[in-house]
Design an enzyme around this catalytic site. Sequence first.
Site, PDB file in Angstrom:
ATOM      1  N   GLY A  45      85.826  79.349  10.455  1.00 22.20           N
ATOM      2  CA  GLY A  45      85.098  78.355  11.234  1.00 22.20           C
ATOM      3  C   GLY A  45      84.179  79.030  12.219  1.00 22.20           C
ATOM      4  O   GLY A  45      84.290  80.227  12.480  1.00 22.20           O
ATOM      5  N   VAL A  96      85.853  81.759  14.231  1.00 26.06           N
ATOM      6  CA  VAL A  96      87.305  81.713  14.025  1.00 26.06           C
ATOM      7  C   VAL A  96      87.649  82.424  12.722  1.00 26.06           C
ATOM      8  O   VAL A  96      87.022  82.203  11.692  1.00 26.06           O
ATOM      9  CB  VAL A  96      87.795  80.251  13.966  1.00 26.06           C
ATOM     10  CG1 VAL A  96      89.307  80.211  13.862  1.00 26.06           C
ATOM     11  CG2 VAL A  96      87.329  79.486  15.191  1.00 26.06           C
ATOM     12  N   GLY A 137      81.941  77.887  15.830  1.00 26.42           N
ATOM     13  CA  GLY A 137      81.521  76.851  16.761  1.00 26.42           C
ATOM     14  C   GLY A 137      80.679  77.473  17.840  1.00 26.42           C
ATOM     15  O   GLY A 137      80.371  78.662  17.787  1.00 26.42           O
ATOM     16  N   LYS A 190      90.310  83.169  17.370  1.00 29.68           N
ATOM     17  CA  LYS A 190      88.963  82.793  17.791  1.00 29.68           C
ATOM     18  C   LYS A 190      88.379  83.882  18.675  1.00 29.68           C
ATOM     19  O   LYS A 190      88.948  84.237  19.702  1.00 29.68           O
ATOM     20  CB  LYS A 190      89.030  81.481  18.559  1.00 29.68           C
ATOM     21  CG  LYS A 190      87.694  81.020  19.078  1.00 29.68           C
ATOM     22  CD  LYS A 190      87.758  79.577  19.484  1.00 29.68           C
ATOM     23  CE  LYS A 190      86.416  78.926  19.304  1.00 29.68           C
ATOM     24  NZ  LYS A 190      86.504  77.498  19.152  1.00 29.68           N
ATOM     25  N   SER A 242      81.543  78.073  20.761  1.00 28.76           N
ATOM     26  CA  SER A 242      82.267  79.003  21.608  1.00 28.76           C
ATOM     27  C   SER A 242      82.613  80.288  20.883  1.00 28.76           C
ATOM     28  O   SER A 242      82.997  81.259  21.518  1.00 28.76           O
ATOM     29  CB  SER A 242      83.521  78.340  22.151  1.00 28.76           C
ATOM     30  OG  SER A 242      84.268  77.784  21.104  1.00 28.76           O
ATOM     31  N   GLY A 243      82.521  80.308  19.572  1.00 29.90           N
ATOM     32  CA  GLY A 243      82.804  81.545  18.874  1.00 29.90           C
ATOM     33  C   GLY A 243      83.168  81.361  17.413  1.00 29.90           C
ATOM     34  O   GLY A 243      83.214  80.248  16.903  1.00 29.90           O
ATOM     35  N   ASP A 289      84.406  68.368  25.310  1.00 31.97           N
ATOM     36  CA  ASP A 289      83.704  68.481  24.020  1.00 31.97           C
ATOM     37  C   ASP A 289      84.501  67.788  22.918  1.00 31.97           C
ATOM     38  O   ASP A 289      84.807  68.377  21.887  1.00 31.97           O
ATOM     39  CB  ASP A 289      83.454  69.951  23.693  1.00 31.97           C
ATOM     40  CG  ASP A 289      82.379  70.126  22.628  1.00 31.97           C
ATOM     41  OD1 ASP A 289      81.694  69.122  22.305  1.00 31.97           O
ATOM     42  OD2 ASP A 289      82.225  71.239  22.115  1.00 31.97           O
TER      43      ASP A 289
END
Length: 799
Positions: free
Chosen positions: A518, A525, A520, A539, A522-523, A633
């Site tokens: 994944g 995964v 996103g 993550k 924020s970073g 979020d």
Amino acid sequence: MANSFSILILILFILILFIHLLHNSHAQPSSLSKHFTQRVEQHDQPFLRSQDQTFSCGFYPVGTNAFSFSIWFTNSTNKTVVWTANRDSLVNGHGSEISFQHDGNLVLRDVNGSTVWSTSLISFPASTLSLLNNGNLVIISSSSTIWQSFDSPTDTLLPDQPLTKGIKVISAMVRGGISSGYYTLYFDNDNVLRLIYDGPVISSIYWPLSGLTVFEAGRTSYNSTRLAVLDRTGNFISSDGFSASASDLGPGIRRRLTVDYDGNLRMYSLNISDGTWEVTWQAMRQLCYVHGLCGENAVCEYLPGLMCSCLPGYEMNDPSNWNRGCRPTYNYSCNPTQSRFVEVPKVDFYGFDLWYSTGISFHDCKLLCLRNCTCTGFSYRLDGGGLCYPKGTLFNGYKTSNFNGSFYLRLPTNSNNSILDTISILNCTNSSSEISIGTSTMFHTGRNDPKWSYLFIFTAVLGALEILIIVAGWWYLFKGTDVPKSVEEGYKMISSQFRKFTYSELKEVTGKFKEEIGKGLSGVVYRGVLDDKRVVAVKKLSDVKQGEEEFWAEVSVIGRINHINLVRMFGFCSESKHRLLVYEHIENQSLDKHLFNNNMKLQWNDRFKIAFGTAKGLAYLHHECLEWIIHCDVKPENILLTRDFEPKIADFGLAKLSKRDGLGFNFSHMRGTMGYMAPEWALSLPVTSKVDVYSYGVVLLEMVSGCRVSGGLNDGNGRDLRSLRKEVKQVLASGDISSIMGLVDMRLQGQFDPEQAAAMLRVAVTCLEEDRNQRPTMDEVVKVLMAFEERKEYSSNSW
Ligand SMILES: *[C@@H]1O[C@H](CO)[C@@H](O)[C@H](O)[C@H]1NC(C)=O
Ligand SMILES: *[C@@H]1O[C@H](CO)[C@@H](O)[C@H](O)[C@H]1NC(C)=O
Ligand SMILES: *[C@@H]1O[C@H](CO)[C@@H](O)[C@H](O)[C@H]1NC(C)=O
Ligand SMILES: *[C@@H]1O[C@H](CO)[C@@H](O)[C@H](O)[C@H]1NC(C)=O
Ligand SMILES: *[C@@H]1O[C@H](CO)[C@@H](O)[C@H](O)[C@H]1NC(C)=O
Ligand SMILES: *[C@@H]1O[C@H](CO)[C@@H](O)[C@H](O)[C@H]1NC(C)=O
Ligand SMILES: *[C@@H]1O[C@H](CO)[C@@H](O)[C@H](O)[C@H]1NC(C)=O
Ligand SMILES: *[C@@H]1O[C@H](CO)[C@@H](O)[C@H](O)[C@H]1NC(C)=O
Ligand SMILES: *[C@@H]1O[C@H](CO)[C@@H](O)[C@H](O)[C@H]1NC(C)=O
Ligand SMILES: *[C@@H]1O[C@H](CO)[C@@H](O)[C@H](O)[C@H]1NC(C)=O
Ligand SMILES: *[C@@H]1O[C@H](CO)[C@@H](O)[C@H](O)[C@H]1NC(C)=O
């Protein structure tokens, strides 16, 4: 004897002369004192090369068959051009020639013999052409300089090259290009050094920053010398009081000062070992404050990385060039009764105010704009009792969380958005995530759309440089954050469930970060397996600027949270610049994959279960945790599902970790995702748990309808969701439960519980109240849904 000796001397002399001539014509001389011509076919060989080899001049390939006569850094990758004779009239790749003539003129001729460029001097027969070690191409006659390239810079100033009165340094049109663009560095009539966007439609000054007076910008207009020069140690000093220094200040480094194609003035230092350039100073820290980048009726946003987008109801004029801006997709109507305003939050346009009023209410500001046909919209903010700026032309639009107001765009009432008032918006059987009605291009992320591919390249290109700087900045910051060993040991383990990992441990756990599952904001995964065979999601945070202790403090709070509807955190890693979080792995992907993918059909039962579970998870975060946590979020991407569709909320607590303050961007305070963000984000009100309630409301609507209703919101066109909400409200108020059918995902083919659907819609409608005090708390939401959860026992789930 004496005779033969003198003959010997003569032969020697001739030999030396011959060798000298040979040398001159083959090994790139640094100067010429005789007639000499070079044809473009010989472009592999520079025309001249400075004595220390740093600079070369000659034919420079611009296109496959187009050449310029330029000076470049010999050893930089891709031969960085610093000066060009004919930047706007290139010559043919066959038959063109440059010649230093008997009369002392340097002349560039195209294949048909026409003179494209020339030094145009009156005759100076005994003159010399030299390329000096500082990059200056000079013609010298009887020891005085009669012409020099330093007097006519293109987009670059070299050390010692003065910028004086009347001289303009003009950017290239495109990255790596030669031809002149729209951005200029020059001394204005008031003796101030400025950057101006001088485009085809408008021109406007953006440096010193618009809005600052000369004095506020630290300049003076009293010194009429008009002289700015970059010295050899990396100081750029101007007679108007401005000065800047390279971050690697000191002698012995090759530098240049360039007005880049994106309008920024940057100082670069050459890395001799690999020929690359590093930015060591730049005039604009905020690219969006450069004027004209996105053109008319467009908005610039810095994410970081530059992004342009059209206003709602507008489309790009030229899909390949943002400079050309956007045009309306509707016919403009001046009639006040046929106009309405669409809010574009956090957006302002610089300049072109029709007038301005202070201490005025929003309503009055709107009326003023409505009554004037030239008014295309207005910018309004609350400070000072209400500031109202009606606008004519919409140029230099930018979006920044620092702007405590919104722009209100005038649109005709019959514009496409009114389609939203009909039920068809919920009909997304055709393509699940495309409800971009009336808003054409704003913030749409359809990557397959060709005109967007350009934008992505544009963004990437601009972004790359910024990222480089940011990465460098982080490196500096993290370099010094060594936590004392004793502190580290003490905190090593809090419980068997939650612990600190080392970076090398996590590297092993994830097989060197092999399997990305994944990605996103924020970073990224990665999947990993712990020693005890537990599958985990690791993550890698990309966005943390905290020291180890602060990071630890935040993470340990998250680590203590344990609720069935929240993703469990097993541990973290905080080592030099690395910040990683280790979570339990949730196998069934996130809600958006199930909801918006046409091939997956999420059953009604599961939808309700997810809605209820998500509410419980949020309620726990808001009301039961040791330290209340606002998620900030909430969206389908952050709701993970187990095999039996139990929801687990991910990424809570991260909002606190991603403090980006201090890096110098102003777009930093924005958290959350467009479309799910509560209106108070735009109003700069303090953030409370009610922002999550709002986002939850959007998610509920999406779960019932199966459509990405947040999609249309991205453009700040709040009305999409608002009118949808209005419609849902009407349906609910009508009391006719059968009409709910039209609001529910068609893919369910009627297989749903209307009572539950009605309850979810009712909750959604209240969650989406503009006034946050009117929204319920998550506890209250849980109570409402709980009543219908129990109902499930008695009713079959068919319509
Ligand atoms: C340029 O590079 C060549 C080899 O690639 C090297 O011999 C020369 O010294 C370099 N010149 C300068 C000025 O750095
Ligand atoms: C040099 O040009 C090549 C090909 O155009 C490009 O891939 C590369 O990134 C350039 N290098 C630099 C340092 O600009
Ligand atoms: C030479 O060619 C250029 C463009 O190819 C043209 O503009 C110019 O007029 C030509 N000059 C002559 C003398 O033919
Ligand atoms: C004006 O600027 C020039 C060049 O920077 C400087 O030498 C001179 O001292 C300045 N004059 C005054 C009055 O400050
Ligand atoms: C120059 O480039 C080399 C190789 O990429 C790198 O190792 C070195 O640190 C760079 N020097 C500077 C001053 O950035
Ligand atoms: C705008 O008006 C012109 C002529 O009045 C018409 O041809 C055109 O279709 C209109 N465009 C839209 C989008 O309504
Ligand atoms: C509405 O949108 C459609 C397609 O999205 C477009 O063809 C039409 O011209 C638009 N109409 C108005 C009034 O903007
Ligand atoms: C609209 O505003 C402009 C700029 O202030 C002004 O010149 C013009 O007279 C106004 N028009 C009307 C109809 O008020
Ligand atoms: C916006 O509001 C915040 C908080 O109310 C304040 O700190 C900030 O200075 C304001 N920004 C501007 C540009 O007025
Ligand atoms: C949705 O669209 C389909 C075909 O595109 C149509 O058959 C159906 O009637 C529409 N449903 C509603 C509620 O408009
Ligand atoms: C769905 O597709 C059909 C045919 O492609 C089209 O006529 C209809 O307008 C579409 N409906 C929506 C809501 O986009």
